[in-house]
Structure formats: structure tokens, C-alpha cells
Design a protein around this motif. Sequence first.
Motif, short mmCIF file in Angstrom:
data_model
loop_
_atom_site.label_atom_id
_atom_site.label_comp_id
_atom_site.label_asym_id
_atom_site.label_seq_id
_atom_site.Cartn_x
_atom_site.Cartn_y
_atom_site.Cartn_z
N UNK A 291 0.84 -1.19 0.00
CA UNK A 291 0.00 0.00 0.00
C UNK A 291 0.88 1.25 0.00
N UNK A 292 0.67 2.12 -0.98
CA UNK A 292 1.37 3.40 -1.02
C UNK A 292 0.59 4.38 -0.16
N UNK A 293 1.27 4.98 0.83
CA UNK A 293 0.56 5.80 1.80
C UNK A 293 1.28 7.12 2.04
N UNK A 294 0.47 8.16 2.25
CA UNK A 294 0.99 9.47 2.64
C UNK A 294 0.08 10.03 3.73
N UNK A 295 0.68 10.69 4.71
CA UNK A 295 -0.10 11.31 5.76
C UNK A 295 -0.53 10.34 6.84
N UNK A 296 -1.43 10.78 7.70
CA UNK A 296 -1.90 9.98 8.83
C UNK A 296 -2.92 8.96 8.33
N UNK A 302 -5.49 -4.77 3.82
CA UNK A 302 -5.59 -4.13 2.51
C UNK A 302 -4.30 -4.32 1.74
N UNK A 303 -4.43 -4.42 0.42
CA UNK A 303 -3.27 -4.67 -0.43
C UNK A 303 -3.35 -3.83 -1.71
N UNK A 304 -2.19 -3.33 -2.13
CA UNK A 304 -2.04 -2.64 -3.42
C UNK A 304 -2.91 -1.40 -3.52
N UNK A 305 -3.11 -0.71 -2.41
CA UNK A 305 -3.91 0.51 -2.40
C UNK A 305 -3.03 1.75 -2.41
N UNK A 306 -3.65 2.87 -2.77
CA UNK A 306 -3.05 4.20 -2.60
C UNK A 306 -3.93 4.94 -1.60
N UNK A 307 -3.37 5.31 -0.46
CA UNK A 307 -4.13 6.00 0.58
C UNK A 307 -3.38 7.28 0.95
N UNK A 308 -4.00 8.42 0.69
CA UNK A 308 -3.36 9.72 0.91
C UNK A 308 -4.26 10.57 1.80
N UNK A 309 -3.68 11.13 2.83
CA UNK A 309 -4.39 12.04 3.72
C UNK A 309 -3.69 13.39 3.70
N UNK A 317 -7.14 8.74 8.31
CA UNK A 317 -7.86 8.02 7.27
C UNK A 317 -7.57 6.54 7.48
N UNK A 318 -8.60 5.77 7.84
CA UNK A 318 -8.45 4.34 8.14
C UNK A 318 -9.29 3.53 7.17
N UNK A 319 -8.69 2.53 6.53
CA UNK A 319 -9.41 1.70 5.58
C UNK A 319 -9.19 0.24 5.93
N UNK A 320 -10.15 -0.60 5.59
CA UNK A 320 -10.07 -2.03 5.90
C UNK A 320 -10.59 -2.85 4.74
N UNK A 321 -9.87 -3.92 4.40
CA UNK A 321 -10.34 -4.88 3.42
C UNK A 321 -10.35 -4.41 1.99
N UNK A 322 -9.61 -3.37 1.67
CA UNK A 322 -9.60 -2.85 0.31
C UNK A 322 -8.48 -3.47 -0.51
N UNK A 326 -7.87 3.61 -4.75
CA UNK A 326 -7.30 4.92 -4.42
C UNK A 326 -8.25 5.61 -3.44
N UNK A 327 -7.72 6.02 -2.30
CA UNK A 327 -8.48 6.76 -1.30
C UNK A 327 -7.70 8.04 -1.03
N UNK A 328 -8.26 9.18 -1.42
CA UNK A 328 -7.56 10.45 -1.32
C UNK A 328 -8.44 11.44 -0.57
#
Length: 361
Positions: A291-296, A302-309, A317-322, A326-328
Motif C-alpha cells: 500500500x502506497x501511503x501518505x499522511x496519517x 488491505x493490499x495494493x492501495x493508494x491512501x493519501x491524507x 484516514x483508516x481503511x479495511x479490506x480494500x 485509491x483513497x484520497x
Amino acid sequence: MRYVVVVAGGSGKRLWPLSRQGEPKQLLELIGDKSLLRISYERVRGVVPDERILICTGADYAASVAAQVPEVPAGNILGEPVGRDSLNAVAWPAAVLAAADPEAVMAVLTADHVMRPESVFRERLDEAFTLAERVPDALVTFGVVPTSPQTGFGYLHRGGPLGLDGVMHACAVSGFTEKPQRRVAEQYLESGEYWWNSGMFVWRASALLAALAVVQPATHAQVLELAAEPGRLAEIYPQLHKVSVDYGVMEPVSRGEAPGRVVAVELPISWYDVGSFLALAGQLPTDAGRNARQGCTVVLDGFDNLVINRRSDEHVVAVSGLRSMAVVVTDRATMVAPLADAEQVKELVARVADEVGPRFA
């Protein structure tokens, strides 16, 4: 003399809500603590003196560009009053340079690419400059050696080597293909005869203008007027025919419809056009779940996601099972979409503007 023109226009709607009206992607710190524009400048710093670097951008962004790249003289920042596609962002600086220096050789580079290793890029840029200096009618592009059958890129079909002493990695270009189907892209990769079209160029300013005079005569006359009478920018620029440099010049010249020789210099590097969330994800560090992540942020199962806060360190920003999403999150909007459907973000921005108002777009 050699010059560099960095094209830094566009709004980057495919990276909404990170980029939005008034905050284009090239000015954002998307990778590390530097903007894509700053990275582009530092990649060519020292190739030519700062006073021979020009930046073509939107007029609304000119002050921000000057603040991010203070080394470039303010008078070298050309602000388009409206966007008229890539040909005009190239032809206008060419006319300005040709008026000041009839022998000007200019490289046209973009502000939203990431390239590694940069040392190889600079070596091939020097070779392209040498080629344009020795072959006055050459329109040089860079062909990136493909590593996968990408369908979101343009391709160029390379011909035989040029055979010029000191120019070891150049060949003729026999044709262009824009964003082929997957099956065709696979065939291109297998043949070894095709390179990705990088959208970067080197040519004598006079060579581009000579071709332009034949294939786009109205544009040719108008950019010469702009160079002679810059005070008429707001009057003339919006009248320019909106077309890309590939469709407007490179493809017609490759078909023999205008003077010039289209040639390509091989670029064997890792090259990324940071124009989508999928491309951005590939440039960021990842956790154990890729998972590529930025911020809190927190990711569970979760696997292979992009999560940016980008909202705040006081907001998680909390995600589960994705999987592959992309969650921005920004202070203005939250966007959730499959990474594979990143190209649809532009349509989503348009829908947002229609349904809840342009202040969110």
C-alpha cells in the motif's frame, strides 16, 4: 546556443482532489518534499545556464512558478492567458527564442515526468542537442524503451540508425500510434521496433517554425506576431488553433507533408508520466501490503492501495479490506475509486462541478 523550455501547463484533473482549480499537479509536493516542477528544474540545472531556461505555464500560476524556481529569471516565465494545447505552448517560446537568437536550439521538456537515472537522461539530452545542431531540419523526440504493453501511452515506430559520428543512439521515425489497444501494444513490445513517445523534444527553433509555416500557417503567423508584439498576448493567444504538437507538427512531418526530419533518441530509463493515481502510487514508498501511503493513515487487511491524507495530522484516514483502490482525502474533498479506473477521475471532476458546484472541482 542551447535553451531549455519546461512546459508546465494543465490542471492535472486526473489527480483530483490533490490537484484542482488553481492548484495544478506540477506545483504540488506529490513525491517527497519537492514539487514535480522543482524536480524537473533540478534535473536540467547546469545543462544550460538559468538565464536560458524558459517555463511556459498558465498565467494564473506564474507567481507560484516564480516562487518555486527563483533561479529562473521572472522574464523567462511565459504565462498563457488560456490553455491552447501543447503545440502553442511550444510554438510561442520557439518564436520568442528565434527572434532573440536565430540559431537557438531548444529542448522542450515537461514538468510532470519522473526519470531515473537522471544521469542517463542528461547524456541523451546532450546527444539530442548535438543532433539538432548538426542536422538543421531535425525534429528530435525521445523514445523511451518500453518495459510493458502500456495502452495509455503513444508509441513511435523507429526506422534505421542515422549513422552520424558522435550520435550513437538516434534513428529515423517512420510513424506514430496514439494509445493502442492491448493486443497491439503487446505486438509492439514483442517486435522491439517501437518506443514509447515521451512527449519531449529538441530542435532548432527555426526548424519548428519552418514546419509550422506549412502545416499550421495561421498559428505560425500568430506566434511571430506574439514574439514581435508581446503586449498583444491577451488578444492573440486565445485565437490560436488548439492542437497537440504531435498531431499538429510531428505526425505531418513524419508523413512528408512539411519540411523537416523526425528522428528519435533512445531513452533507456525508468520513465513515469505522473498523470494518474496509478502512476503516482508507483512513485511512493509502500508498506508490507504494498500500500502506497501518505499522511496519517491506517490500513487493515488491505493490499495494493493508494491512501493519501492531505487534510491534517489531527485527522486519520483508516481503511479495511480494500484491494487496488485509491483513497484520497483533502480539506475540500474525498475521492475513492479503483486504481484501474484512474482515467475516469476527469469525468468524476466534471460530475462534481455539475452537481455540487465548481468550488469543489
